[in-house]
Write an enzyme that holds these catalytic residues in place. Sequence first.
Site, PDB file in Angstrom:
ATOM      1  N   VAL A 157      51.796  47.171  58.617  1.00 24.74           N
ATOM      2  CA  VAL A 157      51.547  45.750  58.894  1.00 24.74           C
ATOM      3  C   VAL A 157      51.673  44.925  57.617  1.00 24.74           C
ATOM      4  CG1 VAL A 157      49.864  44.065  59.724  1.00 24.74           C
ATOM      5  CG2 VAL A 157      50.084  46.270  60.874  1.00 24.74           C
ATOM      6  N   TYR A 158      50.959  45.328  56.581  1.00 29.22           N
ATOM      7  CA  TYR A 158      51.032  44.610  55.307  1.00 29.22           C
ATOM      8  C   TYR A 158      52.467  44.580  54.780  1.00 29.22           C
ATOM      9  CZ  TYR A 158      50.332  43.495  50.371  1.00 29.22           C
ATOM     10  OH  TYR A 158      50.405  42.923  49.127  1.00 29.22           O
ATOM     11  N   GLY A 159      53.122  45.742  54.782  1.00 27.37           N
ATOM     12  CA  GLY A 159      54.487  45.827  54.276  1.00 27.37           C
ATOM     13  C   GLY A 159      55.455  44.971  55.055  1.00 27.37           C
TER      14      GLY A 159
ATOM     15  N   THR B 117      54.755  42.145  56.520  1.00 25.25           N
ATOM     16  CA  THR B 117      54.576  40.739  56.129  1.00 25.25           C
ATOM     17  C   THR B 117      55.251  40.457  54.796  1.00 25.25           C
ATOM     18  OG1 THR B 117      52.435  41.107  54.992  1.00 25.25           O
ATOM     19  CG2 THR B 117      52.369  40.594  57.356  1.00 25.25           C
TER      20      THR B 117
END
Length: 262
Positions: free
Chosen positions: A153-155, A157
């Site tokens: 998820v972070y990656g 974004t």
Amino acid sequence: MKTVVITGSTKGIGLGLAREFLKRECRVVISSRRADAVQKVCAELEAEYGAGRVTGLPCDITDVSRVQALWDHACKQFENVDVWINNAGIANTTRVIWELDSSEIPRVVSTNLTGVMYGTQVALQGMLEQGSGQVYNMEGFGSDDMLVNGLSVYGATKRGVRYFSESVAQEVEGLPVQVGRISPGIVLTDFLLEDMRKMDPEQLEITKAVYNVLADDVETVTSFLVEEMLVKGENDRRIEWMPEEKANAYFADEERLSRDLF
């Protein structure tokens, strides 16, 4: 004297950037979600660097009206904005997607991606009206297409931030504004340590081994980044602290290989 707005600037890299700009006689607008944190940091920076060059406003970057209010506040205090840095961001718990609490997904996406879009939009509208300005968006893990389990998820974004920034840079080509990206590498911040606390034991040990070699302190990295941002750069510029050559040199450094930062 340049005016710089930095989102997420009450701690970590954002605060480090604020300090470095102030050292170079710039004016700085501090911002984060928490009003008490903004007030505290502004008071500390004024005591250290003098009154008249620091102001702040709480801002939830996922609310475009609050982002607009931040721009308006900066212009009211300092007349214009020369540099706008979309720095604010959060990480999800390091878990594979089927084990991740689904409530984390919209928080990470809205902060890291929607917030950057709002900040860029508001800043460019104001900068085009005033006739100049630079917007910098903060990259992170995933911007360079690397994959690590638990950071999908972070990656995603941060990869989105890269695409968005490159696309907007193309849109403003030929106009009196520039859009660029900042790649800070691995920096020892509360954000980094909090992310590590969310990791499972196996992932944590692997991460520590890498960070012991590659991590740098806030002042070292932000000093470099600010010097580069204050140089009149071309549109679609990427300011990178940790290119591949430097990373390879770190892994060949015996002192770094023997460090234990944690």
